[in-house]
Motif scaffolding. Structure first.
Motif, short mmCIF file in Angstrom:
data_model
loop_
_atom_site.label_atom_id
_atom_site.label_comp_id
_atom_site.label_asym_id
_atom_site.label_seq_id
_atom_site.Cartn_x
_atom_site.Cartn_y
_atom_site.Cartn_z
N GLY A 273 0.96 -1.36 -0.16
CA GLY A 273 0.08 0.01 -0.09
C GLY A 273 0.72 1.17 0.21
N HIS A 274 0.33 2.35 -0.22
CA HIS A 274 0.97 3.56 -0.11
C HIS A 274 0.22 4.78 0.55
CE1 HIS A 274 3.36 2.26 -3.34
NE2 HIS A 274 1.95 1.99 -4.12
N LEU A 275 0.73 5.60 1.11
CA LEU A 275 -0.21 6.71 2.10
C LEU A 275 0.61 8.08 1.91
CD1 LEU A 275 -0.85 6.73 5.47
CD2 LEU A 275 0.48 8.42 5.21
N ALA A 366 -4.65 10.60 2.48
CA ALA A 366 -5.18 9.36 1.69
C ALA A 366 -4.25 8.42 1.81
CB ALA A 366 -5.38 10.16 0.26
N ALA A 367 -4.89 7.07 1.51
CA ALA A 367 -4.10 5.77 1.44
C ALA A 367 -4.65 4.62 0.68
CB ALA A 367 -3.85 5.32 2.97
N VAL A 368 -4.00 3.93 -0.06
CA VAL A 368 -4.54 2.78 -0.69
C VAL A 368 -3.86 1.51 -0.12
CG1 VAL A 368 -2.64 2.92 -2.33
CG2 VAL A 368 -4.68 1.65 -2.85
N THR A 369 -4.74 0.64 0.21
CA THR A 369 -4.34 -0.79 0.51
C THR A 369 -4.70 -1.75 -0.49
OG1 THR A 369 -4.01 -2.28 2.22
CG2 THR A 369 -6.12 -1.26 1.96
N TYR A 370 -3.69 -2.77 -0.77
CA TYR A 370 -3.87 -3.83 -1.76
C TYR A 370 -4.36 -4.94 -1.02
CZ TYR A 370 -1.63 -0.54 -4.99
OH TYR A 370 -1.13 0.57 -5.72
N LEU A 371 -5.32 -5.72 -1.36
CA LEU A 371 -6.09 -6.78 -0.65
C LEU A 371 -5.71 -8.10 -1.04
CD1 LEU A 371 -9.62 -5.13 -0.35
CD2 LEU A 371 -7.49 -5.01 1.40
N ARG A 430 -8.29 12.61 8.64
CA ARG A 430 -7.54 13.76 8.99
C ARG A 430 -6.24 13.69 9.22
NH1 ARG A 430 -12.23 14.83 13.53
NH2 ARG A 430 -11.72 12.66 13.47
N ASN A 431 -5.75 12.40 9.54
CA ASN A 431 -4.29 12.24 9.83
C ASN A 431 -3.95 10.59 9.79
OD1 ASN A 431 -5.29 10.69 12.31
ND2 ASN A 431 -5.87 12.66 13.22
N ARG A 432 -2.91 10.39 9.80
CA ARG A 432 -2.53 8.88 9.56
C ARG A 432 -2.99 7.68 10.49
NH1 ARG A 432 3.93 9.56 9.24
NH2 ARG A 432 3.59 11.75 9.50
N ARG A 433 -3.31 8.30 11.58
CA ARG A 433 -3.84 7.23 12.57
C ARG A 433 -5.20 7.23 11.96
NH1 ARG A 433 -4.58 8.15 18.98
NH2 ARG A 433 -5.58 6.30 19.45
N GLU A 434 -5.97 8.07 11.78
CA GLU A 434 -7.41 7.88 11.21
C GLU A 434 -7.41 6.98 10.09
OE1 GLU A 434 -10.99 10.46 11.86
OE2 GLU A 434 -9.94 11.10 10.06
N CYS A 435 -6.49 7.24 9.40
CA CYS A 435 -6.45 6.51 7.98
C CYS A 435 -6.17 4.91 8.39
CB CYS A 435 -5.45 6.94 6.98
SG CYS A 435 -5.88 8.00 5.57
N HIS A 436 -5.29 4.68 9.09
CA HIS A 436 -4.79 3.23 9.49
C HIS A 436 -6.28 2.63 10.04
CE1 HIS A 436 -0.78 3.30 8.14
NE2 HIS A 436 -0.34 4.13 8.79
N ASP A 440 -8.03 -0.79 9.18
CA ASP A 440 -8.14 -1.87 9.96
C ASP A 440 -9.62 -2.07 10.04
OD1 ASP A 440 -5.46 -2.19 10.34
OD2 ASP A 440 -5.55 -0.98 12.15
N ARG A 441 -10.51 -1.18 10.02
CA ARG A 441 -12.09 -1.39 10.03
C ARG A 441 -12.27 -2.20 8.97
NH1 ARG A 441 -15.88 3.44 10.31
NH2 ARG A 441 -14.10 4.31 11.51
N LEU A 442 -11.92 -1.71 7.70
CA LEU A 442 -12.39 -2.49 6.49
C LEU A 442 -11.94 -3.87 6.43
CD1 LEU A 442 -12.18 -0.46 3.06
CD2 LEU A 442 -11.32 -2.69 3.31
N ARG A 443 -10.65 -4.02 6.58
CA ARG A 443 -10.25 -5.41 6.55
C ARG A 443 -10.72 -6.43 7.54
NH1 ARG A 443 -5.07 -2.49 5.70
NH2 ARG A 443 -4.76 -2.56 8.04
#
Length: 467
Positions: A273-275, A366-371, A430-436, A440-443
């Motif tokens: 992924g990227h952030l 903004a971040a993308v994660t590859y599943l 709003r920040n990296r913590r919220e993105c992560h 995590d919630r999505l995964r």
């Protein structure tokens, strides 16, 4: 996607307009869509036919909204979804500089610039720009950036910090290089090409197997691209990996954004992924700016976009690679986080038009994660979960969730040793913590059950991705 009103010289009656996308809440930083000028710059797009819609459509949309007229030059016809964004398509018999230059020059309307979003055609596109005396990356720079050995030589000569490495053409030379550098080492095909990742060799046994696979990839790439074969045996460095996104005009470089990259070696390198953080403190790090500037000057980059990959070691940033052009989804992340429109900026640079990019330094990430699936086999069940299903298409923070599998789909290990990707997700915060936390919630909510080849079914598992 709403219908795009662009005349397109196709007569295929069966082509359908792209289906409308779900209406999403506007992002706080998003600017109003500008009206399309009647006659904007005319750009020659080298390659790009049958491109992946998930990663590429937003780039076409940005150019359309900027009033850019795009002509496609490729051996492959554009996909149906691409056609509304194009002013036309010209079939090309061969994707080499001489043929492309002749076809582009023969177009009845003068072309204002050359762009390319395909790695395999980038060097040819740069050569076309040189031949037609248009602003471009520079043929020498584009060719050098594809050859890891040449890139490393130029960077070292410029005084840029790079990992220690040696070029090996056989196993004996690779073994000697590994003894000199010390394990673990990273094995990379000399030529960059899609589908041939780097491999980590932690000991002599893994060096033997890794070199065989990497040498085969290097030989295949050399045969395809007409260049020397070889494997780069590289020192393994510790530290976070970043990518400096840069725009260069007339040899002068601007650092636009920092991308934090998550990479996994099991046993070969794969992006997890990227952030992008609009307020990333690394944007003010002068050592990173200096490394990016020195590396691009060393390669002779003239005009265009670049991605300078670095490892942040205790001794300072170490340049790993220089990649010309833009990465599809990274470009989207930069836009979502900072509002910087890299696709239009790169195009205006290619036209020789003055272009100033001012990314917003606010609290936006903004971040993308590859599943990936939990194991190889066949998908027997796929569940989004009630909470996630309710969020898809409605939550502003979930920019996209793309799943490439359904019940019954086969999930096989990819040639690079990783279980095949099954999709991706893009989120904002709003920040990296919220993105992560959102990733995590999505995964946790996305469950995939895979039936093994022998018919056994392990318990449902959350998909894996970057953290």
């Amino acid at each position: 996607m709403a219908a795009v009103n662009l005349a397109y010289p196709y007569s295929d009656a069966d082509d359908q307009e792209p289906a409308p996308t779900p209406v999403r809440r506007p992002w706080p930083h998003r600017r109003a869509v500008r009206a399309v000028p009647e006659a904007g710059p005319l750009i020659a797009m080298i390659g790009g036919g049958q491109a992946d819609r998930t990663g590429r459509e937003h780039l076409y949309r940005r150019l359309h909204e900027a009033g850019v007229r795009v002509l496609s030059f490729d051996r492959s016809a554009p996909a149906a979804w691409q056609r509304p964004y194009l002013a036309g398509h010209k079939w090309v018999s061969a994707m080499n500089a001489a043929t492309l230059s002749a076809v582009v020059a023969a177009h009845p309307d003068p072309v204002n610039g050359i762009i390319c979003w395909e790695d395999r055609h980038f060097a040819a596109a740069a050569a076309v720009a040189d031949r037609l005396r248009l602003p471009g990356y520079g043929r020498t720079a584009a060719t050098a950036s594809r050859d890891r050995a040449v890139t490393r030589t130029l960077l070292e000569a410029s005084g840029c910090a790079v990992p220690r490495s040696a070029l090996a053409v056989d196993l004996a030379e690779a073994e000697e290089a590994a003894r000199t550098l010390g394990y673990p080492v990273v094995l990379k095909p000399r030529l960059k090409t899609t589908g041939y990742p780097a491999r980590l060799a932690e000991d002599h046994g893994r060096l033997i197997t890794g070199f065989a696979a990497t040498a085969g990839a290097a030989t295949a790439a050399a045969a395809t691209l007409g260049a020397r074969r070889g494997v780069l045996v590289e020192q393994r460095l510790d530290g976070p990996e970043i990518v400096a996104i840069c725009l260069t005009v007339g040899g002068v470089t601007q650092l636009v954004s920092i991308v934090r990259t998550m990479v996994d070696f099991t046993p070969s390198a794969a992006d997890l992924g990227h952030l992008v953080d609009a307020a990333d403190p690394l944007l003010d790090d002068q050592t990173i700016r200096h490394a990016a500037n020195v590396s691009l000057r060393a390669l002779g980059v003239q005009d265009g976009a670049s991605q300078v990959s670095m490892r942040l070691t205790p001794a300072g940033p170490c340049v790993m690679a220089v990649n010309p052009g833009l990465h599809d989804l990274v470009t989207r992340l930069v836009y979502l986080a900072t509002g910087a429109d890299l696709a239009t900026a790169e195009t205006m640079i290619a036209c020789g038009a003055p272009m100033t990019v001012t990314p917003q330094r606010h609290h936006r990430v903004a971040a993308v994660t590859y599943l990936s699936a939990p194991a190889p086999g066949k998908v027997s069940r796929l569940e989004l979960g009630a909470q996630l299903s309710d969020q898809v298409g409605r939550a502003a923070w979930l920019e996209r969730l793309v799943l490439d599998v359904a019940p019954g789909s086969a999930v096989d290990p990819s040639p690079d040793g990783h279980t095949a990707r099954i999709g991706l997700a893009v989120v904002t915060g709003r920040n990296r913590r919220e993105c992560h936390e959102r990733l995590d919630r999505l995964r946790r909510a996305l469950k995939v059950t895979v039936v093994a080849a022998d018919g056994s079914a392990p318990p449902a598992m959350s998909v894996s991705g970057s953290r």
